[in-house]
Design a protein around this motif. Structure first.
Motif, PDB file in Angstrom:
ATOM      1  N   VAL A   1      -8.212  11.999  -6.795  1.00 57.04           N
ATOM      2  CA  VAL A   1      -7.292  11.353  -5.853  1.00 57.04           C
ATOM      3  C   VAL A   1      -6.651  10.140  -6.512  1.00 57.04           C
ATOM      4  N   SER A   2      -5.364   9.900  -6.207  1.00 55.00           N
ATOM      5  CA  SER A   2      -4.687   8.683  -6.638  1.00 55.00           C
ATOM      6  C   SER A   2      -3.971   8.075  -5.443  1.00 55.00           C
ATOM      7  N   GLY A   3      -3.505   6.832  -5.599  1.00 56.54           N
ATOM      8  CA  GLY A   3      -2.786   6.180  -4.512  1.00 56.54           C
ATOM      9  C   GLY A   3      -3.668   5.246  -3.717  1.00 56.54           C
ATOM     10  N   GLY A   4      -3.048   4.283  -3.047  1.00 58.58           N
ATOM     11  CA  GLY A   4      -3.777   3.292  -2.274  1.00 58.58           C
ATOM     12  C   GLY A   4      -4.265   3.838  -0.950  1.00 58.58           C
ATOM     13  N   LEU A   5      -5.003   2.990  -0.214  1.00 60.18           N
ATOM     14  CA  LEU A   5      -5.574   3.370   1.067  1.00 60.18           C
ATOM     15  C   LEU A   5      -4.465   3.781   2.037  1.00 60.18           C
ATOM     16  N   GLY A   6      -4.618   4.958   2.615  1.00 57.43           N
ATOM     17  CA  GLY A   6      -3.624   5.481   3.536  1.00 57.43           C
ATOM     18  C   GLY A   6      -2.488   6.223   2.862  1.00 57.43           C
ATOM     19  N   LYS A   7      -2.430   6.119   1.519  1.00 56.59           N
ATOM     20  CA  LYS A   7      -1.363   6.803   0.767  1.00 56.59           C
ATOM     21  C   LYS A   7      -1.960   7.686  -0.329  1.00 56.59           C
ATOM     22  N   GLU A   8      -3.183   8.144  -0.086  1.00 56.41           N
ATOM     23  CA  GLU A   8      -3.878   8.939  -1.101  1.00 56.41           C
ATOM     24  C   GLU A   8      -3.160  10.264  -1.358  1.00 56.41           C
ATOM     25  N   VAL A   9      -3.161  10.651  -2.623  1.00 58.01           N
ATOM     26  CA  VAL A   9      -2.630  11.951  -3.028  1.00 58.01           C
ATOM     27  C   VAL A   9      -3.763  12.734  -3.678  1.00 58.01           C
TER      28      VAL A   9
END
Length: 319
Positions: free
Chosen positions: A106-114
């Motif tokens: 997973v990448s991306g910040g909290l709430g914007k995970e990919v």
């Protein structure tokens, strides 16, 4: 020369495979560990540590015993060798057993995970690995190089362990390539080439794992990577040949062990400049003894003193 080329390739394999995962190993410790296990001359080399020995033992077992089948016990042994204290840095991991939890990339910040990839659930691992091991050990009409590509993709997709999956996948790949080559010596490093093409490696893995069952693009990428690895091996072999010619043309018998060790280091991409203080640290002798050793090699024409003087005096190899 074959043994030396094999040694240099194995060092590349071990160091670069770990570096792909963000772990930096000391090449000299790796060299010492491999040389000891292959029965090669490692006089004066530093003693390796338990962690590096474990990584080396896994890689050598895969390539030196490529004719043997793999099993759950063998894979668990490799995993245990990679993590001898049951931890990866600060984190405790399950060692020599299938992972017990889910695994996502997973990448991306909290709430914007990919989510880039999600491995099979833990409860499926036993069945998935039984299928994988059975296929790996079964002879088939498929070309062994193509099988190496599929082995790599299949294993990292199952992702059966808490950690170390990439390194074990590359060991299994080398094992299949050793079967394809018909020899247990390595003269090219897939791990080193994957490290060079790391961004493309992760991109094609993600696309293949997210796609349908068509793995053609992955196989094409793998074959191109293998081709580049074989081409790059010319550099290693060239250095080995050059070193061999150097020692053949010069009277090695009149040099002591310390001098041979440092001369070999200078031929192996020595970092920075050689000074008498560095010589003393490498060979663990006094400054006076280091300077005497260097003076002998300068007089023989093996080393050349640079223009700088005083404490900054340094020397380069004349080859």
């Amino acid at each position: 020369m074959k043994d030396e080329a094999n040694l240099e390739t194995l060092i590349q394999d071990v160091v670069q495979s770990s570096e792909i995962e963000g772990e930096i190993l000391n090449p000299e410790l790796v060299r010492s560990s491999i040389a000891t296990r292959l029965g090669l001359d490692n006089s004066g080399l530093v003693k390796s540590d338990r962690h590096i020995d474990g990584v080396v033992e896994m890689m050598l077992d895969a390539t030196q015993n490529a004719d043997k089948t793999i099993s759950i016990e063998r894979l668990f042994g490799w995993h245990g060798a990679l993590f001898p204290i049951g931890r990866n840095g600060l984190y405790k991991i399950d060692v020599a057993q299938w992972r017990s939890g889910d695994m996502q990339v997973v990448s991306g910040g909290l709430g914007k995970e990919v989510v880039h990839f999600e491995a099979p659930k833990a409860e499926r691992l036993e069945v998935e690995m039984e299928r994988f091991i059975g296929w790996f050990n079964t002879g088939s009409l498929i070309d062994r190089v193509l099988k190496a590509a599929i082995v790599h993709l299949w294993f990292v997709t199952i992702h059966p362990f808490d950690d170390g999956n990439g390194r074990i996948a590359r060991a299994l790949t080398d094992m299949q390539l050793s079967k394809a080559d018909g020899v247990n010596q390595r003269f090219y490093s897939m791990s080193a080439q994957i490290k060079q093409e790391r961004k493309g490696y992760y991109t094609i893995l993600e696309k293949t794992q997210k796609g349908d069952s068509d793995i053609t693009n992955w196989v094409v990428w793998f074959l191109n990577c293998l081709k580049e690895a074989i081409i790059a091996s010319n550099t290693i072999i060239g250095i080995v040949v050059r070193k061999h010619q150097f020692w053949m043309q010069n009277n090695v018998h009149n040099s002591n062990d310390r001098q041979r060790i440092v001369l070999n280091k200078l031929m192996d991409n020595f970092e920075g400049n050689l000074t008498s203080s560095k010589w003393a640290r490498i060979t663990k002798v006094s400054a006076d003894t280091a300077l005497r050793d260097i003076t002998v090699l300068v007089n023989k024409g093996f080393l050349v003193r640079t223009d700088s003087g005083g404490r900054s005096t340094n020397y380069v190899l004349n080859w």
